[in-house]
Design an enzyme around this catalytic site. Sequence first.
Site, short mmCIF file in Angstrom:
data_model
loop_
_atom_site.label_atom_id
_atom_site.label_comp_id
_atom_site.label_asym_id
_atom_site.label_seq_id
_atom_site.Cartn_x
_atom_site.Cartn_y
_atom_site.Cartn_z
N GLU A 159 28.20 48.87 83.90
CA GLU A 159 27.29 49.91 84.56
C GLU A 159 26.05 49.47 84.55
O GLU A 159 25.46 48.73 83.62
CB GLU A 159 27.48 51.33 84.02
CG GLU A 159 29.05 51.89 84.04
CD GLU A 159 29.12 52.03 85.54
OE1 GLU A 159 28.50 52.01 86.59
OE2 GLU A 159 30.47 52.54 85.82
N ASP A 184 45.21 57.05 97.84
CA ASP A 184 44.22 57.70 97.18
C ASP A 184 42.71 57.30 97.34
O ASP A 184 41.84 58.13 97.54
CB ASP A 184 44.52 57.65 95.49
CG ASP A 184 43.50 58.23 94.67
OD1 ASP A 184 43.55 59.76 95.02
OD2 ASP A 184 42.89 58.13 94.01
#
Length: 239
Positions: A159, A184
């Site tokens: 991240e 999904d």
Amino acid sequence: MLRPEPARALMPNVEPTRPAAATGAGGQFAPLFGEVSAEVGRFIRQGSTAGADLVGSTAALSPEAQLLRNATRGVDGVNASGADESGRRDFVAGIRPWASEAARQLGVSTDAVIAHAALESGWGRRPLRAADGSDSHNLFGIKAGGAWRGATVEARTTEYLDGAAAQVSAAFRSYVDGASAFRDYARLLLDNPRYAGALNAGADVQAFAAGLVQGGYATDPDYASKLVRVAGQIRAQGY
């Protein structure tokens, strides 16, 4: 939700139009070697400027730089996955039916969806796995938020916090098969207003990628350009 970036396309080797560089610092071609090395370095940092249909290829490099680039593949994150030509083609062929259906629902090109899966999974070479080694089939790096009631896997991911890359551990959604993962994925983008900018982009992969970033899909500041490069690779190689 960011996964390590996938392999960048490599164009076939071509014969150099000027003498090849010496491999050491000395020799009469040392200045040329430095020049070519710098060219490859700029390419790795900035990507190709050859145009939308060739983004991600080495077509913008000089012949010498292409040779050096091929010889040093794996030094940057994009080539480090080790996905070869056959592996990439198999990956695309395996997910194309699901990607086509998701693309239809999202109003974007199939190439855009395939590129997104390739980017997040390293062309399927870096699957998110459970502790027992089973595959989560999560090709899009979708995290398991508070509303998720399905199975999960824990994995390390990169991240960008305040612009700096950091390794963190996170829970990711796990699916019974690839078809479930694509369903999904489409539902996630369709049901969240923040991704409205990514929908109905048609063949404009740049708009699709920008919409994902604006919606907060990933924290990598170069995420959109990486996705565009992978889509360009798919088109240029005819996967």
